[in-house]
Design an enzyme around this catalytic site. Structure first.
Site, PDB file in Angstrom:
ATOM      1  N   ASP A  25      24.528 -20.159  43.539  1.00 26.85           N
ATOM      2  CA  ASP A  25      24.447 -19.095  42.524  1.00 26.85           C
ATOM      3  C   ASP A  25      23.075 -18.421  42.358  1.00 26.85           C
ATOM      4  O   ASP A  25      22.654 -18.143  41.222  1.00 26.85           O
ATOM      5  CB  ASP A  25      24.909 -19.643  41.163  1.00 26.85           C
ATOM      6  N   GLU A  73      28.924 -17.414  41.304  1.00 28.41           N
ATOM      7  CA  GLU A  73      29.837 -17.564  40.168  1.00 28.41           C
ATOM      8  C   GLU A  73      30.337 -16.166  39.813  1.00 28.41           C
ATOM      9  O   GLU A  73      29.527 -15.261  39.573  1.00 28.41           O
ATOM     10  CB  GLU A  73      29.123 -18.209  38.972  1.00 28.41           C
ATOM     11  N   LYS A 130      33.203 -18.520  43.264  1.00 31.06           N
ATOM     12  CA  LYS A 130      33.774 -19.628  42.469  1.00 31.06           C
ATOM     13  C   LYS A 130      33.905 -19.207  41.006  1.00 31.06           C
ATOM     14  O   LYS A 130      32.970 -18.651  40.433  1.00 31.06           O
ATOM     15  CB  LYS A 130      32.922 -20.898  42.617  1.00 31.06           C
ATOM     16  N   LYS A 133      32.010 -23.752  37.209  1.00 28.90           N
ATOM     17  CA  LYS A 133      30.631 -24.196  37.414  1.00 28.90           C
ATOM     18  C   LYS A 133      30.533 -25.003  38.709  1.00 28.90           C
ATOM     19  O   LYS A 133      29.584 -24.869  39.460  1.00 28.90           O
ATOM     20  CB  LYS A 133      30.157 -25.019  36.207  1.00 28.90           C
ATOM     21  N   VAL A 158      20.679 -22.653  41.207  1.00 30.45           N
ATOM     22  CA  VAL A 158      20.599 -22.626  39.741  1.00 30.45           C
ATOM     23  C   VAL A 158      21.986 -22.743  39.110  1.00 30.45           C
ATOM     24  O   VAL A 158      22.974 -22.396  39.744  1.00 30.45           O
ATOM     25  CB  VAL A 158      19.931 -21.313  39.273  1.00 30.45           C
ATOM     26  N   THR A 159      21.993 -23.167  37.822  1.00 26.41           N
ATOM     27  CA  THR A 159      20.929 -23.854  37.138  1.00 26.41           C
ATOM     28  C   THR A 159      21.140 -25.354  37.306  1.00 26.41           C
ATOM     29  O   THR A 159      22.259 -25.818  37.456  1.00 26.41           O
ATOM     30  CB  THR A 159      20.875 -23.506  35.624  1.00 26.41           C
ATOM     31  N   CYS A 163      25.619 -25.478  37.081  1.00 29.13           N
ATOM     32  CA  CYS A 163      26.407 -25.380  38.320  1.00 29.13           C
ATOM     33  C   CYS A 163      25.939 -26.333  39.414  1.00 29.13           C
ATOM     34  O   CYS A 163      26.750 -26.812  40.214  1.00 29.13           O
ATOM     35  CB  CYS A 163      26.400 -23.941  38.815  1.00 29.13           C
ATOM     36  N   GLN A 203      20.072 -45.555  38.771  1.00 28.25           N
ATOM     37  CA  GLN A 203      21.084 -46.556  39.139  1.00 28.25           C
ATOM     38  C   GLN A 203      21.288 -46.594  40.660  1.00 28.25           C
ATOM     39  O   GLN A 203      22.416 -46.643  41.157  1.00 28.25           O
ATOM     40  CB  GLN A 203      22.415 -46.270  38.438  1.00 28.25           C
TER      41      GLN A 203
HETATM   42  N1  TIU Z   1      25.251 -21.062  37.954  1.00 32.20           N
HETATM   43  C1  TIU Z   1      25.218 -21.589  36.765  1.00 32.20           C
HETATM   44  O1  TIU Z   1      24.517 -22.568  36.502  1.00 32.20           O
HETATM   45  N2  TIU Z   1      25.947 -20.958  35.770  1.00 32.20           N
HETATM   46  C2  TIU Z   1      25.626 -20.985  34.450  1.00 32.20           C
HETATM   47  O2  TIU Z   1      26.353 -20.467  33.625  1.00 32.20           O
HETATM   48  N3  TIU Z   1      24.432 -21.560  34.140  1.00 32.20           N
HETATM   49  C3  TIU Z   1      23.801 -21.554  32.931  1.00 32.20           C
HETATM   50  O3  TIU Z   1      22.805 -22.259  32.801  1.00 32.20           O
HETATM   51  N4  TIU Z   1      24.260 -20.775  31.946  1.00 32.20           N
END
Ligand code: TIU
Length: 230
Positions: A25, A73, A130, A133, A158-159, A163, A203
């Protein structure tokens, strides 16, 4: 056996499987003002810090002719793949499907939904749309990985705690050996990034490994020369 220096212990590169770079993403919607991340009230500038590092990894995978998958996304223009719960969530000025300065927020084909220009895929590279997430939910990622014999995933993007972590957990449950690249993932919340790195490798590597991009690149170049020697 060639390995990458990683936490909680070295990550062994496959002897009879494939490795892929998974870039999650890295879209204008998350990294630039006027997109989805911004609409949710985040400081999107924070995510810019990893762009060059992700590019370095992308270039190395391209040079070594290794598999690369990028995800985006996104939702269909009629929002038929967006659950009402997701549409309602956030309560920002703009919601998914609304028109913003880069087009409709998080909608396939809109300018803001594209991968940032620095990481634009070259012809032949796979981009997986996709709706969720996680990158395995309602996508063909699992079958593509299987077709290509991929067993090891080097994960970036990210993030970190949304995701990226969701995808890593999905991949881990499906039997993939996952390594998250510490300086090639970022969050709007530095403390969430740090916690995610720690919970992944806790772990004994309950979800996988973490390593720096430098360590990944060193391991890959040793791996390539060991494969070439055979
Ligand atoms: N790609 C992804 O992490 N989608 C999100 O919505 N991330 C947020 O941190 N909002």
């Amino acid at each position: 056996m060639v390995s990458i220096s990683a936490q909680p212990y070295d990550y062994e590169l496959p002897t009879d499987g494939g490795i892929a770079l998974l870039i999650i993403d890295m879209q204008r919607d998350f990294l630039e003002p006027g997109g989805f991340g911004d609409a949710l009230g985040n400081d999107v500038a924070r995510l810019q810090s990893i762009v060059l590092t992700v590019k370095r990894l992308l270039d190395a995978f391209r040079t070594q002719k290794l598999s690369i998958f990028q995800t985006i996304e996104c939702h269909k223009p009629d929002l038929s793949d967006c659950p009402p719960s997701k549409l309602k969530r956030g309560r920002g000025a703009l919601k998914i499907g609304d028109v913003g300065p880069m087009g409709r927020i998080l909608i396939e084909g809109e300018a803001g939904n594209a991968i940032i220009p620095e990481l634009e895929p070259i012809p032949g590279e796979i981009v997986i749309p996709k709706p969720g997430k996680g990158a395995f939910y309602r996508t063909n990622l699992a079958s593509l990985l299987q077709e290509q014999g991929i067993t090891h995933l080097i994960v970036t993007g990210v993030t970190t705690e949304v995701c990226v972590q969701t995808t890593m957990r999905e991949a881990n449950d499906r039997g993939y050996e996952c390594l998250l690249v510490e300086d090639a993932t970022e969050s709007y919340f530095p403390e969430f990034k740090q916690s995610t790195l720690e919970m992944i490798r806790a772990q004994g590597g309950i979800v996988g490994w973490t390593a720096t991009a430098e360590a990944v690149l060193q391991g890959l170049s040793q791996w390539e020369s060991s494969v070439l020697k055979i």
